[in-house]
Write a protein that holds these residues in place. Structure first.
Motif, PDB file in Angstrom:
ATOM      1  N   TYR A   1       0.895  -0.935   0.358  1.00  9.32           N
ATOM      2  CA  TYR A   1      -0.072   0.043   0.133  1.00  9.32           C
ATOM      3  C   TYR A   1       0.837   1.643  -0.108  1.00  9.32           C
ATOM      4  O   TYR A   1       0.370   2.182  -0.355  1.00  9.32           O
ATOM      5  CB  TYR A   1      -1.200   0.333   1.056  1.00  9.32           C
ATOM      6  N   LYS A   2       2.385   1.107   0.578  1.00 10.70           N
ATOM      7  CA  LYS A   2       3.013   1.989   0.752  1.00 10.70           C
ATOM      8  C   LYS A   2       3.583   2.644  -0.679  1.00 10.70           C
ATOM      9  O   LYS A   2       3.506   3.820  -0.858  1.00 10.70           O
ATOM     10  CB  LYS A   2       4.133   2.355   1.723  1.00 10.70           C
ATOM     11  N   ILE A   3       3.534   1.583  -1.599  1.00 12.26           N
ATOM     12  CA  ILE A   3       3.867   1.817  -3.439  1.00 12.26           C
ATOM     13  C   ILE A   3       2.665   2.380  -4.331  1.00 12.26           C
ATOM     14  O   ILE A   3       3.528   2.790  -5.293  1.00 12.26           O
ATOM     15  CB  ILE A   3       4.814   1.813  -3.122  1.00 12.26           C
ATOM     16  N   ASP A   4       1.558   1.764  -3.686  1.00 11.32           N
ATOM     17  CA  ASP A   4       0.615   1.403  -4.842  1.00 11.32           C
ATOM     18  C   ASP A   4      -0.418   2.028  -3.824  1.00 11.32           C
ATOM     19  O   ASP A   4      -1.539   0.541  -3.274  1.00 11.32           O
ATOM     20  CB  ASP A   4       0.480   0.097  -5.577  1.00 11.32           C
ATOM     21  N   ALA A   5      -0.954   3.073  -3.901  1.00  8.91           N
ATOM     22  CA  ALA A   5      -2.323   2.833  -2.820  1.00  8.91           C
ATOM     23  C   ALA A   5      -3.369   2.575  -3.297  1.00  8.91           C
ATOM     24  O   ALA A   5      -4.723   2.994  -2.923  1.00  8.91           O
ATOM     25  CB  ALA A   5      -2.237   4.696  -2.578  1.00  8.91           C
ATOM     26  N   GLN A   6      -3.618   1.280  -3.313  1.00 14.16           N
ATOM     27  CA  GLN A   6      -5.314   1.097  -3.924  1.00 14.16           C
ATOM     28  C   GLN A   6      -5.400   0.450  -2.267  1.00 14.16           C
ATOM     29  O   GLN A   6      -5.235   0.177  -1.309  1.00 14.16           O
ATOM     30  CB  GLN A   6      -5.275  -0.281  -4.909  1.00 14.16           C
ATOM     31  N   GLU A   7      -7.163   0.946  -2.467  1.00 17.42           N
ATOM     32  CA  GLU A   7      -7.589   0.541  -1.296  1.00 17.42           C
ATOM     33  C   GLU A   7      -7.526  -0.795  -0.692  1.00 17.42           C
ATOM     34  O   GLU A   7      -7.662  -1.163   0.090  1.00 17.42           O
ATOM     35  CB  GLU A   7      -9.115   1.474  -1.391  1.00 17.42           C
ATOM     36  N   GLN A   8      -8.083  -1.560  -1.651  1.00 16.06           N
ATOM     37  CA  GLN A   8      -8.252  -3.108  -1.222  1.00 16.06           C
ATOM     38  C   GLN A   8      -6.892  -3.194  -0.591  1.00 16.06           C
ATOM     39  O   GLN A   8      -7.222  -4.233  -0.077  1.00 16.06           O
ATOM     40  CB  GLN A   8      -7.931  -3.607  -2.898  1.00 16.06           C
ATOM     41  N   TYR A   9      -5.821  -2.671  -1.667  1.00 14.67           N
ATOM     42  CA  TYR A   9      -4.321  -4.013  -0.071  1.00 14.67           C
ATOM     43  C   TYR A   9      -4.266  -2.975   1.258  1.00 14.67           C
ATOM     44  O   TYR A   9      -3.715  -3.645   2.474  1.00 14.67           O
ATOM     45  CB  TYR A   9      -3.303  -3.063  -0.709  1.00 14.67           C
ATOM     46  N   ALA A  10      -5.322  -1.775   1.289  1.00 11.42           N
ATOM     47  CA  ALA A  10      -4.896  -1.119   2.921  1.00 11.42           C
ATOM     48  C   ALA A  10      -5.880  -2.054   3.254  1.00 11.42           C
ATOM     49  O   ALA A  10      -5.894  -2.741   4.805  1.00 11.42           O
ATOM     50  CB  ALA A  10      -5.588   0.417   2.828  1.00 11.42           C
ATOM     51  N   GLU A  11      -6.983  -2.505   2.583  1.00 12.83           N
ATOM     52  CA  GLU A  11      -8.806  -2.674   3.077  1.00 12.83           C
ATOM     53  C   GLU A  11      -7.598  -4.858   3.957  1.00 12.83           C
ATOM     54  O   GLU A  11      -8.086  -4.715   4.980  1.00 12.83           O
ATOM     55  CB  GLU A  11      -9.611  -3.124   2.679  1.00 12.83           C
ATOM     56  N   ILE A  12      -7.354  -4.737   3.109  1.00 11.70           N
ATOM     57  CA  ILE A  12      -6.736  -6.812   3.254  1.00 11.70           C
ATOM     58  C   ILE A  12      -5.697  -6.660   4.485  1.00 11.70           C
ATOM     59  O   ILE A  12      -6.030  -7.323   5.638  1.00 11.70           O
ATOM     60  CB  ILE A  12      -6.023  -6.881   1.980  1.00 11.70           C
ATOM     61  N   ALA A  13      -4.320  -5.303   4.663  1.00 13.87           N
ATOM     62  CA  ALA A  13      -4.154  -5.551   5.364  1.00 13.87           C
ATOM     63  C   ALA A  13      -4.421  -5.177   7.364  1.00 13.87           C
ATOM     64  O   ALA A  13      -4.802  -5.254   8.470  1.00 13.87           O
ATOM     65  CB  ALA A  13      -2.803  -3.736   4.930  1.00 13.87           C
ATOM     66  N   THR A  14      -5.651  -4.155   7.034  1.00 14.15           N
ATOM     67  CA  THR A  14      -5.895  -3.588   8.036  1.00 14.15           C
ATOM     68  C   THR A  14      -7.136  -4.810   8.718  1.00 14.15           C
ATOM     69  O   THR A  14      -6.666  -4.956  10.082  1.00 14.15           O
ATOM     70  CB  THR A  14      -7.034  -2.271   8.160  1.00 14.15           C
ATOM     71  N   LYS A  15      -7.559  -5.327   8.219  1.00 17.20           N
ATOM     72  CA  LYS A  15      -9.119  -6.018   8.874  1.00 17.20           C
ATOM     73  C   LYS A  15      -7.684  -7.990   8.762  1.00 17.20           C
ATOM     74  O   LYS A  15      -8.725  -8.236  10.201  1.00 17.20           O
ATOM     75  CB  LYS A  15      -9.612  -6.818   7.434  1.00 17.20           C
ATOM     76  N   THR A  16      -6.483  -8.242   8.269  1.00 20.39           N
ATOM     77  CA  THR A  16      -6.239  -9.339   8.896  1.00 20.39           C
ATOM     78  C   THR A  16      -5.846  -8.777  10.246  1.00 20.39           C
ATOM     79  O   THR A  16      -5.219  -9.641  11.182  1.00 20.39           O
ATOM     80  CB  THR A  16      -4.990  -9.540   7.224  1.00 20.39           C
ATOM     81  N   PHE A  17      -4.983  -7.317   9.925  1.00 15.24           N
ATOM     82  CA  PHE A  17      -4.307  -7.113  11.826  1.00 15.24           C
ATOM     83  C   PHE A  17      -5.514  -7.131  12.684  1.00 15.24           C
ATOM     84  O   PHE A  17      -5.565  -7.553  13.450  1.00 15.24           O
ATOM     85  CB  PHE A  17      -4.109  -5.815  10.957  1.00 15.24           C
ATOM     86  N   GLN A  18      -7.013  -6.959  12.339  1.00 12.40           N
ATOM     87  CA  GLN A  18      -7.852  -6.785  13.239  1.00 12.40           C
ATOM     88  C   GLN A  18      -8.374  -8.454  13.947  1.00 12.40           C
ATOM     89  O   GLN A  18      -8.528  -9.014  14.748  1.00 12.40           O
ATOM     90  CB  GLN A  18      -9.216  -6.098  12.991  1.00 12.40           C
ATOM     91  N   ASN A  19      -8.045  -9.123  12.740  1.00 15.47           N
ATOM     92  CA  ASN A  19      -8.908 -10.219  12.781  1.00 15.47           C
ATOM     93  C   ASN A  19      -7.501 -11.722  14.181  1.00 15.47           C
ATOM     94  O   ASN A  19      -7.437 -11.993  14.466  1.00 15.47           O
ATOM     95  CB  ASN A  19      -8.255 -11.755  11.703  1.00 15.47           C
ATOM     96  N   ILE A  20      -5.571 -10.708  14.270  1.00 17.44           N
ATOM     97  CA  ILE A  20      -4.825 -11.040  14.684  1.00 17.44           C
ATOM     98  C   ILE A  20      -4.983 -10.765  15.952  1.00 17.44           C
ATOM     99  O   ILE A  20      -5.134 -11.290  17.166  1.00 17.44           O
ATOM    100  CB  ILE A  20      -3.002 -10.878  13.867  1.00 17.44           C
ATOM    101  N   LEU A  21      -5.851  -9.303  16.010  1.00 22.30           N
ATOM    102  CA  LEU A  21      -5.896  -8.875  17.607  1.00 22.30           C
ATOM    103  C   LEU A  21      -6.455  -9.790  17.866  1.00 22.30           C
ATOM    104  O   LEU A  21      -6.552  -9.908  18.958  1.00 22.30           O
ATOM    105  CB  LEU A  21      -6.146  -7.535  17.043  1.00 22.30           C
ATOM    106  N   LYS A  22      -7.538  -9.995  17.372  1.00 18.81           N
ATOM    107  CA  LYS A  22      -9.361 -10.678  17.423  1.00 18.81           C
ATOM    108  C   LYS A  22      -8.729 -12.696  18.391  1.00 18.81           C
ATOM    109  O   LYS A  22      -9.292 -12.796  18.744  1.00 18.81           O
ATOM    110  CB  LYS A  22     -10.382 -10.740  15.995  1.00 18.81           C
ATOM    111  N   LYS A  23      -7.859 -12.737  17.221  1.00 19.72           N
ATOM    112  CA  LYS A  23      -7.219 -13.853  17.717  1.00 19.72           C
ATOM    113  C   LYS A  23      -6.117 -13.895  18.436  1.00 19.72           C
ATOM    114  O   LYS A  23      -5.864 -15.411  19.087  1.00 19.72           O
ATOM    115  CB  LYS A  23      -6.817 -14.867  16.614  1.00 19.72           C
ATOM    116  N   SER A  24      -5.704 -12.807  19.548  1.00 20.64           N
ATOM    117  CA  SER A  24      -4.588 -13.236  19.909  1.00 20.64           C
ATOM    118  C   SER A  24      -4.101 -13.367  21.178  1.00 20.64           C
ATOM    119  O   SER A  24      -3.451 -14.172  22.149  1.00 20.64           O
ATOM    120  CB  SER A  24      -4.100 -11.518  19.830  1.00 20.64           C
ATOM    121  N   ASN A  25      -5.641 -13.964  22.210  1.00 22.63           N
ATOM    122  CA  ASN A  25      -5.079 -14.569  23.157  1.00 22.63           C
ATOM    123  C   ASN A  25      -5.372 -16.905  22.766  1.00 22.63           C
ATOM    124  O   ASN A  25      -5.142 -16.978  23.748  1.00 22.63           O
ATOM    125  CB  ASN A  25      -6.695 -14.159  24.147  1.00 22.63           C
TER     126      ASN A  25
END
Lengths: 392, 392
Positions: free
Chosen positions: B125-149
């Motif tokens: 996303y830093k080099i090609d600011a397509q919304e879908q890249y940001a979405e995948i990264a943030t959604k995945t990150f939220q999933n990680i936090l959800k599963k972190s325990n």
């Protein structure tokens, strides 16, 4: 054969069994310690179901086949009591591990916990015919058969359908277990099972092109070109080949015995480390890079199982190749695995044959392969020597 | 520092990146091959999610930090396209592995597949600011936090309650991921996460008595006397310490940087093989026998991550111990891991430093630690040299 049964008998009775008698009994909480360091000191108190079941089997079998030594019976029952109390979940599946007190640590994800429990209780029933031992052994055996098409069950990580594989270890163990539990099962069940597992081992997992046995194949037996599909475990194969020889003897099938020996010798040729001696832990059938970082290590069970296979092969066929290999493997074992200073054998050597982990037991090494192997080699060499005396 | 940034820059640009540019692109089915043999030939075509995500990250980051090379952008997007199409299940969790065509092989049991996917798409996303890249990264990150325990979820084999442990790897990775995804997350979220993971790493997993970091502890941070509880992974710790130094810099917390360096040096002292050189893969904090058969091996990532940590430590503190160790580890790497003949580095050496597995990539080694490390060392040494020029 210039090696006599007597040294194997002495090794079993004066070195190996006393080590476990002395160090492995948990007198406070029951069951066996298997994490014993070089000197025999307990370095971890967790209890692993494979090794509990196997030690029950070992002491029961020694009592049955060697001598009616009360201490051996007591030790076998000591483990059995612990496992009866703590070993199973509500469905009768055996946990993988327990803490010292017997509380479950790891779920019953591993069907070999069941296999070795069945084997242990089956052997115990032979020397102490309590109905509960027979019941546990047969019920566990039925559970194993029920789970045999999907041994990992809910614990599998494979995505269904993309690349279904089956693994060699279960049919291999069933070759042995079918004979171990023969006294408890209907003849029809045993005969049918034997036919099935011999076919699986000798036809489905056997790969014609290489003359070797693959650790994993497609459901129809086809080769699958992936890490698991290319994997060869020489020790596994060679151990299975003596199980097959035992079955060949029972079935009076000379052709089966000869094929088993041929596969064992192919495997030994492929698996022997020409540079340093010893048998590799894993190989890739196509010689490609492996995923197992421990591939080049020399493990105790691989070597003692090979010795059993070679002794039996020589007894049954008189093969000169067997005799020669026996002496080579014998020499490797006695000069590398045996701990002159503190008794018992090291389990893990590096490629060069130096000790990698100095413990005498752990999560996977307990009181099983060495005593079983020594007993088998002793008894087999004894027969060979008797036969020689008769012929001369 | 007698070693100049230029050799690290050249190694990255002339040796490592060209190897992966040339050999790893699957032009037919998309994604990256990572199972490359010594010469770079593909020896297995399975695709491992960790390594797909990591290679996306590497080429995106090179484009972002080194040079706007169109080929690098294309390679990053080539992997991203494949992963967007095939990498996730319906819940958005990333599979562990796929076959060449992209069908799932191994279920999403491993939270690090998610971590490296988030990292890869975040960098892209830093080099090609397509919304879908940001979405995948943030959604995945939220999933990680959800599963972190409960990162293993349904795939855990631990029996609930008997011995709950938590593992160091996730808080460690989150130290790095929090900075990697900073451009996509709310400042509040990042600040809170950083505070939490720094506490976990530096207080909960840190063991005062040994001055080392444990791989697994009780939920309250207590030491647990079992195989997992006694396990030390020096490479893990040292890698985490440069993540902490990066956070220390961001937080302008000199004390945190000094503590991280101290722990890294403790670990290096404990983990360095005094006989043969190189850093062990695993240690037991009490010196007891280990369950990891690969404990004494020398792995590429352990060594390059150590070099990064030492370079940063020297840059930030001027520590003389850092400078000395940097030269020792530098020397070990260049004389052992680098393949003069076919390029790239070997991944797995035995204790003596001989090549154990000659492949350049596999199930766990891809295009990540070496290029990331070389870039970090290059840029850090450059800063140190500039600073020197300024002071003289």
């Amino acid at each position: 054969m210039n090696i006599y049964h007597d040294i194997y008998k002495k090794e079993l009775l004066n070195n190996i069994l006393p080590f476990w008698e002395k160090h492995s009994i948990d007198k406070t909480h029951g069951g066996y310690f298997t994490c014993l360091d070089r000197e025999g000191k307990v370095y971890d108190t967790d209890k692993f179901a494979w090794l509990q079941g196997r030690q029950i089997w070992t002491f029961a079998t020694m009592y049955h086949q060697v001598e009616q030594n009360q201490q051996w019976l007591d030790i076998a029952k000591h483990g059995a009591d612990f496992m009866m109390k703590y070993g199973r979940d509500a469905a009768g599946d055996w946990y993988f591990s327990l803490n010292r007190q017997g509380q479950p640590l790891i779920q019953p994800y591993n069907i070999f916990s069941d296999c070795f429990a069945a084997m242990g209780f089956g052997a115990l029933y032979k020397i102490d015919a309590q109905e509960q031992y027979a019941e546990i052994a047969t019920k566990t055996f039925q559970n194993i058969l029920k789970k045999s098409n999907d041994p990992k069950g809910i614990y599998t990580k494979a995505f269904p359908g993309t690349r279904p594989l089956k693994n060699f270890a279960l049919p291999m163990i069933l070759c042995n277990l079918s004979l171990e539990l023969e006294h408890l099962l209907d003849k029809g069940v045993v005969d049918e099972l034997i036919e099935k597992v011999v076919y699986e081992v000798m036809d489905v997992f056997y790969q014609k092109e290489s003359g070797l046995i693959l650790e994993n194949v497609a459901l129809n037996g086809d080769f699958v070109d992936c890490f698991e599909g290319r994997s060869i475990n020489p020790g596994h194969t060679i151990e299975a080949m003596w199980f097959i020889m035992d079955l060949g003897k029972r079935l009076k099938n000379e052709k089966l015995i000869n094929r088993a020996l041929e596969i064992a010798l192919n495997t030994l040729n492929a698996g022997w480390d020409k540079e340093n001696g010893g048998i590799f832990y894993f190989l890739d059938v196509d010689g490609r890079p492996m995923q197992q970082l421990e591939w080049d290590q020399k493990l105790w069970w691989v070597h003692i199982e090979t010795l059993v296979c070679l002794a039996k092969g020589y007894e049954l066929t008189g093969s000169e190749a067997c005799r020669k290999w026996f002496e080579i493997v014998h020499e490797y074992i006695w000069s590398h695995f045996r701990d002159e200073q503190y008794g018992e054998w090291f389990g893990y050597l590096n490629r060069e044959g130096k000790v990698l982990i100095p413990a005498k037991g752990g999560k996977w090494k307990g009181c099983f392969h060495i005593p079983r192997g020594l007993l088998q080699v002793w008894k087999t060499l004894e027969k060979i020597e008797e036969h020689k005396l008769k012929t001369f």
